[in-house]
Design an enzyme around this catalytic site. Structure first.
Site, PDB file in Angstrom:
ATOM      1  N   ARG A  53      -1.739   4.743  -5.641  1.00  0.00           N
ATOM      2  CA  ARG A  53      -1.506   4.471  -4.216  1.00  0.00           C
ATOM      3  C   ARG A  53      -1.357   5.827  -3.543  1.00  0.00           C
ATOM      4  O   ARG A  53      -1.360   6.863  -4.189  1.00  0.00           O
ATOM      5  CB  ARG A  53      -0.318   3.523  -3.979  1.00  0.00           C
ATOM      6  CG  ARG A  53       0.806   3.536  -4.963  1.00  0.00           C
ATOM      7  CD  ARG A  53       1.563   4.816  -5.031  1.00  0.00           C
ATOM      8  NE  ARG A  53       2.019   5.208  -3.710  1.00  0.00           N
ATOM      9  CZ  ARG A  53       2.328   6.433  -3.354  1.00  0.00           C
ATOM     10  NH1 ARG A  53       2.234   7.441  -4.209  1.00  0.00           N
ATOM     11  NH2 ARG A  53       2.730   6.716  -2.142  1.00  0.00           N
ATOM     12  N   ALA A  55      -2.836   7.610   0.277  1.00  0.00           N
ATOM     13  CA  ALA A  55      -4.173   7.618   0.877  1.00  0.00           C
ATOM     14  C   ALA A  55      -5.184   8.520   0.140  1.00  0.00           C
ATOM     15  O   ALA A  55      -6.273   8.066  -0.233  1.00  0.00           O
ATOM     16  CB  ALA A  55      -4.051   7.999   2.348  1.00  0.00           C
ATOM     17  N   GLN A 201       8.860   3.446  -2.808  1.00  0.00           N
ATOM     18  CA  GLN A 201       8.112   4.625  -3.282  1.00  0.00           C
ATOM     19  C   GLN A 201       8.970   5.893  -3.237  1.00  0.00           C
ATOM     20  O   GLN A 201       8.744   6.824  -4.003  1.00  0.00           O
ATOM     21  CB  GLN A 201       6.857   4.839  -2.432  1.00  0.00           C
ATOM     22  CG  GLN A 201       5.757   3.822  -2.639  1.00  0.00           C
ATOM     23  CD  GLN A 201       5.839   2.687  -1.631  1.00  0.00           C
ATOM     24  OE1 GLN A 201       6.918   2.309  -1.182  1.00  0.00           O
ATOM     25  NE2 GLN A 201       4.704   2.119  -1.290  1.00  0.00           N
ATOM     26  N   ASP A 242      -1.738   7.576   6.641  1.00  0.00           N
ATOM     27  CA  ASP A 242      -2.816   6.782   6.051  1.00  0.00           C
ATOM     28  C   ASP A 242      -4.046   6.718   6.943  1.00  0.00           C
ATOM     29  O   ASP A 242      -5.157   6.489   6.476  1.00  0.00           O
ATOM     30  CB  ASP A 242      -2.314   5.371   5.742  1.00  0.00           C
ATOM     31  CG  ASP A 242      -1.327   5.425   4.590  1.00  0.00           C
ATOM     32  OD1 ASP A 242      -0.140   5.720   4.838  1.00  0.00           O
ATOM     33  OD2 ASP A 242      -1.763   5.242   3.437  1.00  0.00           O
ATOM     34  N   ASN A 252       1.485   5.360   9.134  1.00  0.00           N
ATOM     35  CA  ASN A 252       2.060   5.704   7.823  1.00  0.00           C
ATOM     36  C   ASN A 252       2.956   4.546   7.397  1.00  0.00           C
ATOM     37  O   ASN A 252       3.091   3.542   8.099  1.00  0.00           O
ATOM     38  CB  ASN A 252       2.829   7.032   7.920  1.00  0.00           C
ATOM     39  CG  ASN A 252       3.225   7.564   6.545  1.00  0.00           C
ATOM     40  OD1 ASN A 252       2.397   7.627   5.648  1.00  0.00           O
ATOM     41  ND2 ASN A 252       4.484   7.920   6.367  1.00  0.00           N
TER      42      ASN A 252
HETATM   43  O1  MRU Z   1       1.483   1.855   0.227  1.00  0.00           O
HETATM   44  P1  MRU Z   1       1.325   3.272  -0.240  1.00  0.00           P
HETATM   45  O2  MRU Z   1       2.313   3.668  -1.285  1.00  0.00           O
HETATM   46  O3  MRU Z   1      -0.099   3.579  -0.647  1.00  0.00           O
HETATM   47  O4  MRU Z   1       1.637   4.133   1.059  1.00  0.00           O
HETATM   48  C1  MRU Z   1       1.567   5.533   0.981  1.00  0.00           C
HETATM   49  C2  MRU Z   1       1.942   6.207   2.231  1.00  0.00           C
HETATM   50  O5  MRU Z   1       2.242   5.583   3.232  1.00  0.00           O
HETATM   51  C3  MRU Z   1       1.821   7.697   2.265  1.00  0.00           C
HETATM   52  O6  MRU Z   1       2.777   8.253   3.110  1.00  0.00           O
HETATM   53  C4  MRU Z   1       0.421   8.066   2.772  1.00  0.00           C
HETATM   54  O7  MRU Z   1      -0.555   7.413   2.036  1.00  0.00           O
HETATM   55  C5  MRU Z   1       0.182   9.524   2.718  1.00  0.00           C
HETATM   56  S1  MRU Z   1      -0.024  10.077   1.070  1.00  0.00           S
HETATM   57  C6  MRU Z   1      -0.358  11.724   1.067  1.00  0.00           C
END
Ligand code: MRU
Length: 362
Positions: A53, A55, A201, A242, A252
């Protein structure tokens, strides 16, 4: 970044170019489980079910998914079909579509016999570029942070939300890249880590990777950020993203917007680390048009973790049958963003600055 002292990336291809190795992030922080993905279907499931996971990382993983497809059938239809399937795995992070389009642009003009080799090379190039991008974001972010005056005891306090670190990218991270560079430069710094309900996370990934790198940090519940800012305990907020719209609105992880509001109210700079692969120049109005992933209500009504005997257990928090909504992302309006930290430098979250950067990007 280092895990147990050993340098590691978050994904790497098998030497035989017939599989991709990834970390199953659902098992962190309790277990470092490496999984081998050997088909497009396996890559799709790993992205959809969030083994990987973040982005940039889902983009790089999907690129390798197309390489796996090219091994078995590299026809136009097969590659386009695989790209369509992979891009449907998660809707919000634009890096997924960006990586797949880049792969198709590279592969489709080639004779099909040459496509598999080219696909593995292009996916590897994309992964290497992600690392270089994040290092550049780290350098630019460090400059930005060096202009700040720590409010307490000479220690720079940064607050971050979700995980935009090493684990969300191929290496280094975006929002955490300046933190790692500050640490390498010997700065005194400390990171407030939002737990990031519902999937946590922050608690499970950011806290783990900061500990692996030896960065001082403290885990807080999502609602603590405003209080910490009021008390002068946060010098800067840095988050990842994202998808960023052409008007500078930033999407985000859910809860980011509330941090931006609290930051504005308390005069704390709110920085967004944005690789250009996360810019969606075709999305003109982020607040209006951002595609927001809606996830299972069970992530809200239940919570999982390690029991005293080491087993993973899930427990129910809410009453039986309780309705729950689970929007996974939110949009922070451009006006609340102090600056975007990109691999090409720091810019304002303003349409003109964004358009100029996009125009200057090959
Ligand atoms: O649902 P996720 O864990 O994929 O969400 C991740 C995020 O929101 C991060 O802040 C975003 O992807 C930036 S990662 C460099």
């Amino acid at each position: 970044m280092r895990v147990d002292g050993q340098p590691r990336r978050t994904l790497w291809p098998a030497a035989t170019l017939d599989a991709l190795f990834v970390i199953d992030q659902r098992q962190l922080p309790h277990r470092l489980a490496i999984e081998s993905l050997a088909s497009v279907e396996a890559v799709f499931v790993a992205i959809r079910d969030m083994w990987v996971r973040g982005a940039p990382l889902i983009g790089a993983t999907a690129a390798y998914g197309l390489a796996l497809q090219a091994n078995v059938d590299a026809s136009d239809d097969a590659l386009r079909g695989a790209a369509m399937q992979l891009s449907s795995a998660r809707p919000t992070a634009v890096n997924l579509a960006w990586a797949l389009q880049r792969m198709l642009r590279r592969l489709l003009p080639l004779p099909s016999a040459l496509r598999a080799d080219a696909a593995w090379r292009e996916a590897a190039a994309l992964a290497d570029e992600d690392v270089a991008t994040n290092q550049a974001i780290g350098r630019h972010g460090l400059q930005l942070l060096s202009a700040l005056q720590p409010r307490r005891d000479g220690v720079l306090n940064v607050l971050t939300h979700c995980n935009a670190g090493w684990l969300a990218t191929v290496d280094w991270g975006t929002a955490l890249a300046p933190v790692y560079q500050a640490q390498a430069a010997g700065w005194k710094l400390h990171v407030w880590v939002d737990e990031t309900r519902p999937r946590n996370q922050g608690a499970s990934l950011t806290a783990w990777e900061l500990a692996q790198q030896g960065v001082p940090h403290t885990l807080v519940v999502d609602n603590a950020g405003g209080h910490l800012m009021q008390r002068g305990q946060v010098d800067a907020v840095i988050v990842g993203c994202d998808r960023v719209a052409a008007n500078g609105d930033v999407c985000n992880k859910i809860g980011t917007y509330l941090k931006a509001l609290a930051a504005r109210d308390n005069g704390v700079p709110f920085y967004v680390a944005m690789p250009l692969s996360t810019l969606d120049i075709n999305l003109h109005d982020g607040l209006r048009d951002m595609p927001i992933e809606e996830r299972s209500a069970r992530e809200v009504t239940h919570i999982g973790g390690r029991a005293a005997n080491g087993d993973w257990v899930e427990v129910q928090l809410a009453p039986d049958g309780c309705a729950a909504a689970n929007p996974a992302f939110d949009v922070t309006p451009a006006a609340l963003v102090s600056a975007l930290i990109t691999e090409r430098g720091v810019i304002a979250a303003r349409p003109d600055d964004i358009a100029a950067l996009a125009a200057a990007t090959p």
